[in-house]
Design an enzyme around this catalytic site. Structure first.
Site, short mmCIF file in Angstrom:
data_model
loop_
_atom_site.label_atom_id
_atom_site.label_comp_id
_atom_site.label_asym_id
_atom_site.label_seq_id
_atom_site.Cartn_x
_atom_site.Cartn_y
_atom_site.Cartn_z
CB VAL A 158 -0.94 0.03 1.23
CG1 VAL A 158 -1.82 1.28 1.20
CG2 VAL A 158 -1.79 -1.23 1.30
CB CYS A 159 1.08 4.18 0.52
SG CYS A 159 1.46 5.94 0.54
CB THR A 160 5.91 4.84 -0.10
OG1 THR A 160 5.65 4.87 1.31
CG2 THR A 160 5.56 6.19 -0.71
#
Length: 231
Positions: free
Chosen positions: A109-111
């Site tokens: 998720v995300c970075t």
């Protein structure tokens, strides 16, 4: 998932990597949904069994160390400003490689996708990340695809923060069926109607995008670039 002889769902081990500087919603959002799958067993793994400081001003306690973590059916790496340290930590990167070798799903998720990339797990894969850092994916062997959830084989990456909920529902539908996923969505009343239409750079005021890059993301992007270049 198959049932055991006692007609109970077989355990489905979900491993979330925790680290200082984590964006807690990257983890807690999908965890809240995935935990409702039949047989789900959630493991929160960190280098040591001590409080992990989130970016929200409170800490979380992992329930297993990296060394003692069971094999994941689903491995998930959340994001956050602490991703930079994860990308430089040999022990954590090896943990990701070892887990990914036998995991049914390798996710982020995300970075968190940048950590997967630093571990060599995105080579030749389509992937996404938080919008401010998608330019780094190519340097990590991936091809950026602009979507909230990108699935390439058994690698599934989600965009920034709240995209993790969409990712979780995608996984639940694949494993337990769409009807069950819809029931989870209904039970948790995931029915977003945001008060503003500014949740993505494609629709937000360009001045706002620039402001966030200048205040929050620009320096971090440069730091992450240095980490990748040095690896």
């Amino acid at each position: 998932m198959t049932d055991t002889p006692q007609n109970k769902p077989a355990p489905f081990h979900i491993v979330f990597l925790l680290f200082d500087g984590i964006t807690q919603l990257d983890f807690t959002g999908p965890a809240q949904f995935l935990a409702r799958m039949p047989g789900a067993v959630v493991h929160t793994a960190a280098k040591a069994l001590q409080p992990i400081q989130t970016d929200s001003g409170f800490a979380m306690l992992p329930n297993t160390s990296l060394a003692d973590c069971p094999q994941a059916n689903l491995l998930c790496v959340p994001g956050g400003f602490g991703t930079r340290d994860v990308m430089q930590d040999a022990e954590t990167l090896q943990f990701l490689r070892d887990q990914a070798d036998k995991a049914q799903y390798i996710t982020s998720v995300c970075t968190g996708s940048l950590a997967l990339g630093a571990a060599g797990l995105l080579d030749g894969k389509r992937a996404t990340s938080h919008w401010a850092y998608t330019s780094l994916l190519e340097k990590l062997g991936a091809t950026y695809e602009p979507a909230r959830v990108v699935k390439d084989g058994n690698v599934i990456t989600a965009g920034g923060v709240t995209s993790g909920i969409d990712f979780a529902l995608t996984i639940i539908a694949e494993i337990s069926g769409q009807q069950f996923a819809e029931a989870v969505q209904l039970g948790l009343e995931y029915d977003p109607h945001p008060p503003f239409n500014s949740g993505n750079p494609s629709v937000a005021d360009p001045k706002l995008v620039q402001l966030l890059n200048d205040r929050n993301y620009g320096d971090v992007l440069k730091e992450l670039q240095k980490v990748i270049d040095a690896s």
